[in-house]
Design an enzyme around this catalytic site. Structure first.
Site, PDB file in Angstrom:
ATOM      1  N   SER A 118      40.094  38.490  33.351  1.00 43.44           N
ATOM      2  CA  SER A 118      41.061  37.429  33.087  1.00 43.44           C
ATOM      3  C   SER A 118      40.804  36.728  31.767  1.00 43.44           C
ATOM      4  O   SER A 118      41.590  35.871  31.368  1.00 43.44           O
ATOM      5  CB  SER A 118      41.041  36.412  34.233  1.00 43.44           C
ATOM      6  OG  SER A 118      39.727  35.973  34.485  1.00 43.44           O
ATOM      7  N   HIS A 139      45.456  43.028  33.464  1.00 43.79           N
ATOM      8  CA  HIS A 139      45.167  41.768  34.163  1.00 43.79           C
ATOM      9  C   HIS A 139      46.258  41.516  35.197  1.00 43.79           C
ATOM     10  O   HIS A 139      47.337  41.016  34.885  1.00 43.79           O
ATOM     11  CB  HIS A 139      45.086  40.617  33.148  1.00 43.79           C
ATOM     12  CG  HIS A 139      44.772  39.301  33.773  1.00 43.79           C
ATOM     13  ND1 HIS A 139      45.131  38.104  33.198  1.00 43.79           N
ATOM     14  CD2 HIS A 139      44.145  38.976  34.945  1.00 43.79           C
ATOM     15  CE1 HIS A 139      44.737  37.114  33.966  1.00 43.79           C
ATOM     16  NE2 HIS A 139      44.140  37.616  35.041  1.00 43.79           N
ATOM     17  N   GLU A 151      49.365  41.505  32.800  1.00 50.03           N
ATOM     18  CA  GLU A 151      49.095  41.250  31.391  1.00 50.03           C
ATOM     19  C   GLU A 151      48.363  42.475  30.848  1.00 50.03           C
ATOM     20  O   GLU A 151      47.246  42.775  31.269  1.00 50.03           O
ATOM     21  CB  GLU A 151      48.235  39.994  31.277  1.00 50.03           C
ATOM     22  CG  GLU A 151      48.346  39.257  29.979  1.00 50.03           C
ATOM     23  CD  GLU A 151      47.616  37.916  30.006  1.00 50.03           C
ATOM     24  OE1 GLU A 151      47.931  37.073  29.158  1.00 50.03           O
ATOM     25  OE2 GLU A 151      46.734  37.706  30.865  1.00 50.03           O
ATOM     26  N   ASN A 189      45.490  32.725  30.623  1.00 47.68           N
ATOM     27  CA  ASN A 189      44.423  31.750  30.834  1.00 47.68           C
ATOM     28  C   ASN A 189      44.157  30.872  29.622  1.00 47.68           C
ATOM     29  O   ASN A 189      43.567  29.797  29.759  1.00 47.68           O
ATOM     30  CB  ASN A 189      43.154  32.449  31.296  1.00 47.68           C
ATOM     31  CG  ASN A 189      43.244  32.803  32.767  1.00 47.68           C
ATOM     32  OD1 ASN A 189      43.624  31.984  33.587  1.00 47.68           O
ATOM     33  ND2 ASN A 189      42.923  34.036  33.111  1.00 47.68           N
TER      34      ASN A 189
END
Length: 296
Positions: A118, A139, A151, A189
C-alpha cells in the site's frame, strides 16, 4: 495467464486468492503457517456462502471457486509454474524485499512479480530481482471481493507490456484499474493517510471526540465511514507504517504520525484486528462502541 500464486494468507492475501479463483484462475495460496492457510480457506468459504445467500453466485460456483485454490507452506513449491506471483505479506520493507528475492529465485523466468503493497517502493522491490521490468504493484482495496479499485503501480523499470498485461488482467477480474507511478504512498495512501492522521491530531488536541469527528466526515463530506473508524478497519499499525514510509520518502514533517497513534500501536490497540482502537469491537456485534478512554 492461467496460474496465479499469492504469497500471504491474511486478510488481503485470502481476498486476492478469492477473486482470482472465482474468475477461473488456478490459485496457489502460500503462507508459512498451516493454521493461517486453513483460516484463509475458511474465510473464503464463508464469504462465498454469503454470496450464495444473496443469490449472487450458485452453490456450484462456490464449489468451483474452492476447487481452484491449493495451499502451500513452501514458497518454492507454490510459485512453480506461476504466470503471476502476487506478494501480499505484512507491510514491512525487509520482509517484502526478502520475499522478492525468493520469488525471483524460484518463480519461472517469464513470470510477472507483483506486490500488493500500500505504500512501499515498487522500484526497491524490483531491485531485489534480476527481472525489474517484470515487477509491478497491484494494490487491491479491502475487502478485495467487494472493492472495485486496483491501483496499478509502475516501478522505474516496469515495461509497457507488463503494465498493459496487469491492467487487462485487473479488468478480467471485474476490477477498475488505475495506473499510477511509483512514489511514496502512490495516490490512494498519499491522500488518505494524512487525512486519517489529521483526524487523530484533531482528537489528540481535544477539538472533538471520536464520534463527532467521524460524524462530521460522514454527514458533511459524504464519506461512507469516518476516518477514525476507517483507521481501525485498516489497522492502526498499518496506518503508522504507511505514514512512516511517507515521512521517510518525502522528508517532510507534515507526514509525521500523531503521537497518539504511535502510543496506541505501542500499546497494542490496533483497531478491529486487536478488538480495540478508537472503538471497541466484540465478536458477532455490529454495534459501534467508542473505546472507554475516548468516551466523554
Amino acid at each position: 495467464m492461467k496460474n496465479i500464486s499469492v504469497i500471504g494468507a491474511g486478510t488481503m492475501g485470502n481476498g486476492i486468492a478469492h477473486v482470482f479463483a472465482q474468475s477461473g484462475y488456478q490459485v496457489a495460496m502460500i503462507d508459512v503457517s498451516e493454521d493461517a492457510l486453513k483460516r484463509a480457506v475458511d474465510t473464503i468459504s464463508k464469504n462465498l456462502d454469503r454470496m450464495v445467500a444473496k443469490e449472487k453466485i450458485s452453490v456450484q460456483d462456490k464449489e468451483s471457486t474452492l476447487k481452484h485454490i491449493r495451499t502451500f507452506t513452501s514458497l518454492q513449491e507454490g510459485v512453480a509454474g506461476a504466470d503471476l506471483v502476487v506478494e501480499a505479506a505484512t507491510e514491512n520493507v525487509d520482509l517484502k524485499c526478502r520475499i522478492f528475492r525468493d520469488m525471483d529465485q524460484h518463480a519461472p523466468a517469464g513470470a510477472i512479480l507483483a506486490t500488493n503493497t500500500s505504500s512501499i517502493s515498487i522500484t526497491l522491490m524490483a531491485a531485489q530481482t534480476k527481472r525489474p521490468e517484470k515487477v509491478i504493484g497491484m494494490h487491491f482495496m479491502n475487502p478485495v471481493p467487494i472493492m472495485k479499485l486496483v491501483e496499478v503501480i509502475r516501478g522505474y523499470a516496469t515495461s509497457d507490456e507488463v503494465t498493459g498485461t496487469i491492467l487487462e488482467l485487473s479488468r478480467k477480474l471485474g476490477k477498475v484499474p488505475v495506473e499510477v507511478n511509483d512514489y511514496p504512498g502512490f495516490v490512494s495512501n498519499r491522500i488518505l493517510m494524512p487525512m486519517i492522521n489529521e483526524a487523530i491530531e484533531t482528537l489528540f488536541q481535544g477539538v472533538a471526540g471520536v464520534e463527532e469527528i467521524d460524524t462530521v466526515m460522514k454527514l458533511g463530506m459524504a464519506h461512507p465511514m469516518g476516518p477514525l473508524q476507517l483507521a481501525d478497519f485498516i489497522g492502526l499499525d498499518t496506518c503508522l507504517s504507511i505514514l512512516r514510509v511517507l515521512q521517510n520518502g518525502f522528508g517532510n514533517p507534515k507526514y509525521a504520525p500523531c503521537p497518539l497513534l504511535v502510543n496506541m500501536v505501542t500499546a497494542g490497540n490496533l483497531g478491529v484486528k486487536s478488538g480495540k482502537g478508537f472503538y471497541s469491537y466484540s465478536a458477532g456485534s455490529k454495534e459501534l462502541v467508542v473505546a472507554p478512554e475516548f468516551r466523554r
